[in-house]
Design an enzyme around this catalytic site. Structure first.
Site, PDB file in Angstrom:
ATOM      1  N   SER A   1       0.508  -1.334   0.206  1.00  0.00           N
ATOM      2  CA  SER A   1       0.137   0.340  -0.056  1.00  0.00           C
ATOM      3  C   SER A   1       0.940   1.629   0.094  1.00  0.00           C
ATOM      4  CB  SER A   1      -1.141   0.167   1.340  1.00  0.00           C
ATOM      5  OG  SER A   1      -0.065   0.233   2.716  1.00  0.00           O
TER       6      SER A   1
ATOM      7  N   ASP B   1      -2.776   8.543   7.435  1.00  0.00           N
ATOM      8  CA  ASP B   1      -3.906   7.647   8.237  1.00  0.00           C
ATOM      9  C   ASP B   1      -3.593   6.962   9.009  1.00  0.00           C
ATOM     10  OD1 ASP B   1      -2.828   5.559   6.245  1.00  0.00           O
ATOM     11  OD2 ASP B   1      -4.416   5.514   5.021  1.00  0.00           O
TER      12      ASP B   1
ATOM     13  N   HIS C   1      -0.076   4.686   7.064  1.00  0.00           N
ATOM     14  CA  HIS C   1       0.385   5.105   5.319  1.00  0.00           C
ATOM     15  C   HIS C   1       1.002   6.493   6.059  1.00  0.00           C
ATOM     16  CE1 HIS C   1      -2.309   2.088   4.402  1.00  0.00           C
ATOM     17  NE2 HIS C   1      -1.079   1.643   4.135  1.00  0.00           N
TER      18      HIS C   1
END
Length: 373
Positions: free
Chosen positions: A34, A341, A344
């Site tokens: 991610s 967040d 990340h």
């Protein structure tokens, strides 16, 4: 020095770098999770039956640069976007979009991806849910399938890959998180490091044997400083397990062991493939450096371990109001935060890391060192 000032200086420095110099890379191909996913997870999740709920396809994701969510898990650009811009390449699109022209690069990374195939975690009951089939070996398969499209009008893939930059990772964070989440001990998590590193090394070798020359391999970030992990582990009340910054020592020890073993393995690969340029990218130290950066008054930043976007709590991460969900809000200036967040990072953080990988000191060797010779 003020964190905002540090990031501003680095942003200005990147404006004077290399652009589309033909001696440099003409394409960029990325495998990973991610941290460098440009939208593949959103596409895969939507195809599941029933669809997997996603929140990073909603505002405020993308608020800083794009102005709308792109599938990137940040407020704006990610590391690979800054690398692409440095070489005058277009920002990578997700491979699952099936775009027609992939000659200048494409992103195969998927959120949640592991170095070890996902059936290992399901078979050993380390996870209680069905995982997306997005592991490193799967992404390599996608790359193999696209080879004819990538290399058309070129004299074979060895020729067309000679000026390509390949990312292999970051991988490992999800592998270890699944084992931690299953309630395993630090020693048990550590026992998975050799196979994770071995799978990464095999992927690098597979790329080199397929014609790749320039391969960048990032290590793990200090996941023990993640607002999400800190929140989830706070209920254990093991205060002795926190370091001087307030990060979780055991989780960071696994990351450091992974990085040490991966770096040593890359050194061995350099001896085996002297014609290739295999770069180890440090994902750990740049995050630690930013977390230690003082605020404008010169004090340690009280928000260093807090997420910019979240639903409240000590670290501004709340499982019932994750960024993108109703009830979550974003900070006014993401560039003053390290974490976006809770898992990340902010665009400002990713820019800082990219600069450190391009010019040093956070890559061995830096991407731009001895280029064009």
């Amino acid at each position: 020095m003020d964190l905002t000032l540090v990031l501003s200086i680095l942003f200005l420095s990147c404006l004077h770098g290399v652009s589309s110099d033909p001696r440099y890379f003409t394409s960029l191909f990325t495998l990973g999770d991610s941290y460098i996913d440009a939208g593949n997870f959103v596409i895969m999740a939507a195809r599941m039956v029933p669809p997997v709920p996603v929140w990073h396809d909603k505002p405020p994701y993308g608020m800083t640069f794009f102005g709308y969510p792109t599938g990137r898990l940040s407020d704006g650009r990610i590391i690979t976007d800054f690398i692409a811009e440095q070489f005058g390449l277009p920002l990578l699109q997700a491979s699952l979009l099936n775009i027609s022209d992939v000659s200048k690069g494409v992103d195969f990374a998927v959120g949640g991806a592991t170095a070890i195939d996902v059936d290992f975690y399901e078979r050993n009951k380390l996870v209680q849910f069905k995982l997306l089939n997005n592991s490193l070996s799967v992404q390599l398969g996608w790359l193999e399938e696209l080879k004819p499209s990538i290399c058309k009008a070129k004299k074979g893939c060895r020729g067309c890959f000679s000026k390509a930059l390949f990312f292999v990772g970051e991988f490992g964070v999800n592998d270890y998180n699944f084992v931690w989440s299953a309630g395993k001990t630090e020693d048990e998590v550590m026992s998975h490091v050799p196979i994770v590193v071995e799978n990464i090394v095999r992927a690098v070798e597979r790329l080199i044997n397929g014609g790749a020359i320039h391969v960048l391999v990032p290590g793990n970030p200090p996941n023990g400083c993640s607002p999400t992990i800190l929140t989830l582990r706070s209920s254990l009340n093991q205060t002795g397990n926190y370091d001087y910054m307030g990060c979780l020592s055991d989780i960071n020890r696994v990351a450091m062991h992974h990085n040490s073993m991966l770096n040593a393995s890359i050194g061995a690969l350099r001896g085996k493939y002297p014609h290739a340029r295999i770069m180890f990218a440090d994902f750990y130290e740049p995050i630690i450096t930013l977390l230690q950066s003082p605020n404008q008054s010169g004090d340690v930043n009280a928000d260093a371990l807090r997420a910019c976007c979240g639903g409240g709590g000590e670290y501004n991460w709340n499982a019932s109001a994750i960024c993108g969900m109703p009830g979550a809000t974003a900070c006014n200036d993401p560039s003053t935060f390290v974490s976006w967040d809770g898992v990340h990072y902010t665009e400002a953080t990713y820019r800082y890391i990219a600069e450190g990988w391009l010019h040093g000191p956070f890559a061995d060797p830096p991407i731009l060192s001895e280029m064009g010779h």
